[in-house]
Design an enzyme around this catalytic site. Structure first.
Site, PDB file in Angstrom:
ATOM      1  CE1 TYR A   1    -114.682  78.484  18.956  1.00 62.56           C
ATOM      2  CE2 TYR A   1    -112.350  77.470  19.810  1.00 62.56           C
ATOM      3  CZ  TYR A   1    -113.503  78.545  19.180  1.00 62.56           C
ATOM      4  OH  TYR A   1    -112.558  79.743  18.865  1.00 62.56           O
TER       5      TYR A   1
ATOM      6  CE  LYS B   1    -112.674  80.133  15.460  1.00 58.89           C
ATOM      7  NZ  LYS B   1    -113.901  81.671  14.573  1.00 58.89           N
TER       8      LYS B   1
END
Ligand code: NDP
Length: 244
Positions: A149, A153
């Protein structure tokens, strides 16, 4: 400061739940014509029931070809909120290929592709536009069990900067919004454990998580002409988490 999007068309991805849904509804309140894109039809049904002017599009944005087909005839878009995202958690040593692909396909590849489709139209019309990529504090700070994750990002933030560079000459602004934890469905999955939440909150100078509205207001500002000279930024909505 009043923000009006009257006469503008906005597309919001991941508009079925959480931040995306609230953003779609807020945009309608500000006068925009809204296209809501997500992959669960039941969410779109309740959204349209709540706000009949919204134009629903049901597609899995991690599917490149299906996205192309679904968005082919949506018409002109002035404002894009690339919000759809997935936030699975695995310790680094246990990360699987499936989880890696799932997360990158929606958080990075999907965002890139939707922005391409929308920005090509903006460029062709010469009308300019504003794009907000919904990133995370996780792009800038290592979070345990969030290897993939965090990486997605981080990639999204860099995509924002390159998009700002290449699309700026066409008067298309591109910015990232980088929230701390928000207790949406995704937020609850990661941060419902009180001990974990307490530790995170102890690193946020304002001593609390963000509310959905905190994020929505910042998105509206970046979409609007109130931020007309702001391009390529990474804007934390994190109570100061990234400052320390
Ligand atoms: P939610 O899980 O509440 O909502 C995400 C929405 O995106 C859902 O409607 C979901 O649909 C949709 N979506 C996910 N994958 C796809 C896909 N492949 N195709 C189409 N739609 C998809 O999440 P949040 O509102 O919390 O998160 C929104 C954004 O904010 C994300 O990018 C997230 O990374 C970011 N963010 C969230 C934080 C938080 O703590 N909540 C903190 C920082 C950033 P479905 O439910 O059908 O899968």
């Amino acid at each position: 400061m009043e923000i009006s999007f009257t006469g503008r068309r906005a597309l919001v991805t991941g508009a079925g739940k959480g931040i995306g849904r609230a953003t779609a509804l807020a945009l309608v309140k500000c006068g925009a014509e809204v296209i809501a894109v997500t992959r669960t039809q039941a969410d779109l049904d309740t959204l349209v029931k709540e706000c009949p002017s919204i134009q629903p599009v049901c597609v899995d944005l991690s599917d490149w070809d299906a996205t192309e087909r679904a968005l082919r005839s949506i018409g002109p878009v002035d404002l894009l909120v690339n919000n759809a995202g997935y936030g699975g958690q695995q310790p680094f040593l246990d990360v699987t290929q499936e989880e890696f692909d799932k997360c990158f396909n929606i958080n990075v590849k999907g965002a890139l592709h939707v922005a391409q489709i929308v920005a090509r139209g903006m460029k062709a019309r010469g009308s300019g536009g504003s794009i907000v990529n919904v990133s995370s504090q996780a792009s800038q700070r290592a979070l345990r069990d969030h290897a993939v994750y965090c990486a997605t990002k981080g990639a999204l933030d860099m995509l924002t900067k390159v998009m700002a560079l290449e699309l700026g000459p066409h008067q298309i602004r591109v910015n990232s919004i980088n929230p701390t934890v928000v207790m949406t469905e995704m937020g609850r999955t990661g941060w419902s454990d009180p001990e974990k939440a307490k530790t995170m909150i102890s690193h946020i100078p304002l001593g609390k998580f963000a509310e959905v509205e905190d994020v929505v207001h910042s998105i509206l500002f970046l979409l609007s002409d109130k931020s007309a000279m702001t391009n390529g930024i990474i804007m934390p909505v994190d109570g100061g988490f990234l400052a320390c």
